[in-house]
Write an enzyme that holds these catalytic residues in place. Structure first.
Site, PDB file in Angstrom:
ATOM      1  N   ARG A  69      78.793 -50.298  -6.572  1.00 40.85           N
ATOM      2  CA  ARG A  69      78.118 -49.230  -7.296  1.00 40.85           C
ATOM      3  C   ARG A  69      79.039 -48.379  -8.155  1.00 40.85           C
ATOM      4  O   ARG A  69      78.574 -47.657  -9.023  1.00 40.85           O
ATOM      5  CB  ARG A  69      77.262 -48.403  -6.344  1.00 40.85           C
ATOM      6  CG  ARG A  69      76.031 -49.220  -5.931  1.00 40.85           C
ATOM      7  CD  ARG A  69      75.197 -48.518  -4.957  1.00 40.85           C
ATOM      8  NE  ARG A  69      75.784 -48.670  -3.630  1.00 40.85           N
ATOM      9  CZ  ARG A  69      75.169 -48.436  -2.514  1.00 40.85           C
ATOM     10  NH1 ARG A  69      73.944 -47.999  -2.523  1.00 40.85           N
ATOM     11  NH2 ARG A  69      75.763 -48.608  -1.365  1.00 40.85           N
ATOM     12  N   GLU A 106      84.324 -49.191  10.776  1.00 41.49           N
ATOM     13  CA  GLU A 106      83.838 -48.819  12.099  1.00 41.49           C
ATOM     14  C   GLU A 106      83.562 -50.059  12.943  1.00 41.49           C
ATOM     15  O   GLU A 106      83.651 -50.044  14.154  1.00 41.49           O
ATOM     16  CB  GLU A 106      82.537 -47.995  11.997  1.00 41.49           C
ATOM     17  CG  GLU A 106      82.663 -46.688  11.250  1.00 41.49           C
ATOM     18  CD  GLU A 106      82.653 -46.835   9.730  1.00 41.49           C
ATOM     19  OE1 GLU A 106      82.037 -47.780   9.192  1.00 41.49           O
ATOM     20  OE2 GLU A 106      83.294 -46.019   9.064  1.00 41.49           O
TER      21      GLU A 106
END
Length: 181
Positions: A69, A106
């Protein structure tokens, strides 16, 4: 840039949608599709990025966009500024010789890369993406650019998720965010 900065900011914020529990439970997803869909809103976003870069980094030579993006805002901003645009992509997406950096997520590891001739040593660059969460990807991009001996002036995002402290992870690289949530 006739409209006031605050009016542009409110226009952008009103066009960022929230979707709870997407893509997984517990995540509040910030959707920028309405910003991209409306030319006036997209123009307001690019205006605010442009204003910041002209005031803060007048000697920028390249805008570096993050996969994927950052590719939406980066070329528009680079064109306005009269500078080049360079891609940082996920590993394996660029042809030719590349330089890469691995970073921890994560849930595992990822890697970003850039073509080895995309940035010259000493070039002044600003990195752009749509959103800053924990800062892992932007931090990796800064590390990648420093590997190529570029001068990272700063990072910019449309949306900063302040509760995730990504800006802290980016230090000493300064962060400019249009909207904070």
């Amino acid at each position: 840039m006739g409209e006031k900065r605050e009016d542009k900011l409110q226009c952008i914020i009103q066009n960022i949608r929230s979707f709870p529990d997407f893509p997984t439970k517990g995540i509040l997803f910030r959707d920028i599709c309405p910003v991209l869909k409306d030319p006036k809103v997209l123009n307001a976003a690019i205006d605010l990025f442009e204003e910041h870069v002209r005031q803060t980094y007048p000697h920028v030579e390249l805008i570096v966009g993050m996969d994927a993006r950052g590719f939406l805002f980066g070329p528009l901003l680079a064109q306005r500024l009269g500078v080049g645009f360079v891609l940082v992509r996920k590993k394996g997406k660029l042809p030719g010789p590349t330089v890469s950096v691995a970073y921890t997520l994560e849930y595992g590891q990822a890697e970003v890369e850039i073509q080895e001739d995309a940035v010259k040593a000493g070039q002044k660059v600003v990195v752009i993406d749509d959103l800053l969460a924990t800062g892992g990807t932007l931090c990796a991009a800064c590390e990648l650019l420093k590997k190529l001996k570029a001068e990272v002036l700063g990072c910019m995002v449309l949306i900063e998720m302040t509760d995730l402290n990504g800006a802290e992870r980016l230090k000493p690289n300064p962060l400019f965010s249009v909207a904070q949530f």
